[in-house]
Design a protein around this motif. Structure first.
Motif, PDB file in Angstrom:
ATOM      1  N   ILE A  54      38.934  31.138  31.390  1.00  0.00           N
ATOM      2  CA  ILE A  54      37.547  31.536  31.211  1.00  0.00           C
ATOM      3  C   ILE A  54      36.746  30.285  30.890  1.00  0.00           C
ATOM      4  CG2 ILE A  54      35.948  32.944  29.873  1.00  0.00           C
ATOM      5  CD1 ILE A  54      38.199  34.859  29.317  1.00  0.00           C
TER       6      ILE A  54
ATOM      7  N   ASN B 219      33.425  38.841  35.391  1.00  0.00           N
ATOM      8  CA  ASN B 219      34.702  38.896  36.099  1.00  0.00           C
ATOM      9  C   ASN B 219      34.699  40.111  37.016  1.00  0.00           C
ATOM     10  OD1 ASN B 219      37.393  39.423  36.833  1.00  0.00           O
ATOM     11  ND2 ASN B 219      38.152  38.329  35.043  1.00  0.00           N
ATOM     12  N   ARG B 220      34.666  39.848  38.322  1.00  0.00           N
ATOM     13  CA  ARG B 220      34.488  40.943  39.270  1.00  0.00           C
ATOM     14  C   ARG B 220      35.670  41.899  39.262  1.00  0.00           C
ATOM     15  NH1 ARG B 220      32.707  37.687  43.084  1.00  0.00           N
ATOM     16  NH2 ARG B 220      34.315  38.047  44.617  1.00  0.00           N
ATOM     17  N   ASP B 221      36.876  41.359  39.157  1.00  0.00           N
ATOM     18  CA  ASP B 221      38.044  42.237  39.166  1.00  0.00           C
ATOM     19  C   ASP B 221      38.065  43.125  37.931  1.00  0.00           C
ATOM     20  OD1 ASP B 221      39.009  41.436  41.556  1.00  0.00           O
ATOM     21  OD2 ASP B 221      40.264  39.839  40.732  1.00  0.00           O
TER      22      ASP B 221
ATOM     23  N   GLN C 291      43.661  34.574  31.739  1.00  0.00           N
ATOM     24  CA  GLN C 291      42.875  33.941  32.789  1.00  0.00           C
ATOM     25  C   GLN C 291      42.095  32.766  32.231  1.00  0.00           C
ATOM     26  OE1 GLN C 291      40.627  37.228  34.338  1.00  0.00           O
ATOM     27  NE2 GLN C 291      42.368  37.838  35.595  1.00  0.00           N
TER      28      GLN C 291
END
Lengths: 283, 260
Positions: B90, A160-162, B88
């Motif tokens: 995933i 996850n880049r953020d 989120q």
């Protein structure tokens, strides 16, 4: 079976090329699969192909052209994927079709026979020279070395880049490094595997490994094994059935993927949970 | 001694043609628990990105822990600021375990090249224990429920050993039970780790009542601020959300149910 063929220099070169190219491509494939950007690989391989054709047309070293173009594609795709201005699929699709168009344009402009151009399209691992092998070796060592040294940055950026940015990892730099490595790998493997087929050697081994493990380290190792296996088994079949090696390598890697998907433990997510956590949590 | 850890002075942030923050000033002291409430698009999330250096200031000045965070050179500040985002999606096949994900929190502090050692894994196991996720430590991260995911996100922040704790709608899309569990956990973490906490939500029922201070935000401005009991009046809330008091009252009762 007559195996005396393996005593020849050109066959040994091919075996070594398949080993090095298999490792480099399939490690890069892990980035492509886990970051959900399979099109970036296609886009870059066509950019490399277009660049090589342009270089051939103007009489330069095709590898230099391929390298320049794949880096150019990375430099365009990177910011688009990073900032999310357009959906990455759209922007990559536009660049992909542009590169394909340019490739055919340069091919049309080229005078004389197109055999050297077609060779780049289909690849010819059996004519690899010592220079090709050195280039592949350098790229394979750089790719594997960087992933090993910066494993945690790579892992966090892929996940996850953020999130990676927010814990203080230079995730943007890592993303660009990943794109750069993808470009370099594709360029180095272009002559062996070919511009059209290289993408499956990037995608298939990693996609197969993805079906089989929940550990990212294991996925890198499995993917590299599948990549080398595809290369070697493809070479053998190419020799046995007297067909183009690029094609057999790609078909082998696809078969490996299909087998992995068929026997994937991830297809039975429910069963897996019940097995490992008997009466576990109340989630 | 001045114990201000976050000092935002007339910050202006814009995304393309929209202005997300229109000159916001805020000072937060060490150990404060600040709730930020407002409708969607009020600039709440942007406020948090200004604090952790992911948002780019057009105008104004920000100082966090004595440094100036900015995109590109905010790494040293970000290592000391924990950030929990919304639940989120995933990929269920993602090859990472819960433990691996929590370890990402340590990465920033470890710095380039250094590998996690025994001590880092001990920290990870300790925070997993604190958020009650020890039993699921080896689970693939994509197999968790929303509530479990947020526990992991909080654990990851704690593994970072932050001084500032930012939460951006951490309970959005969670059911009431999971929501109140997460709120309790946030409060526990704030108290035991002596953090400075900023908690963003559009949902009043998800605002921890134990906030020291509440900011009401609307259209990129801080519209009102004060202690929660005074500030969250019917009149204020109905004006904040442009909704009649009766409806707001109903929402507040729902909120009371969660906290009772």
């Amino acid at each position: 079976m007559d195996l005396s063929i393996f005593g020849y220099q050109f066959m040994q070169n091919a075996i070594l090329s398949a080993f090095l190219g298999g490792i480099a491509c399939s490690v890069v494939g892990v980035f492509v699969v886990l970051m959900h950007m399979p099109f970036i690989g296609v886009c870059m391989s066509h950019a490399a192909f277009a660049g090589a054709l342009l270089a051939l047309w103007v009489g330069l070293n095709p590898l230099a052209g391929a390298f320049a173009f794949s880096l150019l594609a990375a430099a365009i795709v990177g910011p688009l994927a990073d900032r999310g201005e357009l959906s990455p699929e759209t922007s990559v699709g536009v660049i992909f079709s542009l590169m394909l168009g340019l490739a055919f344009l340069f091919m049309g402009l080229m005078p004389g026979t197109k055999s050297s151009a077609l060779e780049l399209l289909w690849g010819s691992i059996l004519t690899n020279t010592r220079g090709d092998i050195i280039l592949l070796a350098v790229v394979a060592v750089v790719v594997v070395g960087l992933v090993a040294v910066f494993y945690k940055e790579v892992q966090a950026t892929i996940f996850n880049r953020d999130m990676a940015l927010s814990v203080g990892i230079p995730a943007t730099l890592t993303l660009y490094a990943i794109l750069f490595l993808t470009g370099a790998t594709i360029t180095a493997s272009l002559r062996s595997i070919g511009g059209l087929l290289i993408f499956s050697l990037i995608l298939n081994p990693a996609a197969a490994a993805y079906q089989l493990t929940y550990s990212m380290k294991r996925m890198f190792v499995l993917s590299a094994c599948f990549g080398v296996l595809s290369g070697w088994a493809g070479l053998l079949m190419s020799y046995l059935f007297d067909v183009p090696s690029g094609a057999t390598i790609v078909v082998t890697s696809s078969v490996i993927f299909m087998l992995a998907a068929l026997f994937s433990p991830k297809r039975k997510v429910k069963g897996w949970r019940a097995e490992t956590a008997p009466g576990g949590d109340s989630a | 001694m001045d114990n201000t850890v976050i000092d935002i002075d007339s910050a202006v942030v814009s995304y393309r043609e929209d202005i997300a923050l229109r000159g916001v000033s805020l000072k937060v002291r060490t150990g404060e628990f600040v709730g930020i409430v407002g409708p969607n698009g009020a600039g709440k999330t942007t406020m948090l990105t200004v604090v952790n250096g992911m948002g780019k200031l057009l105008h104004g000045r920000v100082s966090v822990l004595g440094h100036c965070p900015a995109p590109g050179r905010g790494c040293c500040v970000r290592k000391r600021v924990g950030y929990v985002a919304q639940v989120q999606n995933i990929d269920p096949r993602m090859p990472m375990s819960v433990r691996d994900v929590v370890m990402i929190g340590r990465y920033g502090r470890l710095g380039l090249v250094h590998r996690p050692g025994k001590h880092d894994w001990e920290v990870v196991d300790e925070v997993l224990e604190l958020v009650g996720m020890t039993a699921l430590a080896q689970r693939p991260i994509g197999h968790l429920s929303g509530g479990e995911q947020q526990r992991v996100a909080i654990a990851r922040c704690l593994a970072q050993e932050p001084e500032i704790f930012l939460l951006d709608e951490p309970t959005a899309s969670l059911d009431w039970k999971a929501k109140s569990d997460i709120l309790e956990l946030v409060r526990l973490v704030h108290d035991t780790r002596r953090l400075t906490t900023l908690f963003v939500t559009h949902d009043l029922s998800a605002l921890p009542l134990a906030c020291d201070r509440v900011l009401l935000m609307k259209e990129g401005l801080i519209w009102a601020e004060g202690p929660p009991t005074e500030l969250l009046s019917d009149d204020n809330l109905s004006r904040l959300y442009d909704m009649p008091v009766s409806l707001v009252e109903k929402r507040r009762r729902e909120g009371a149910l969660v906290h009772s």
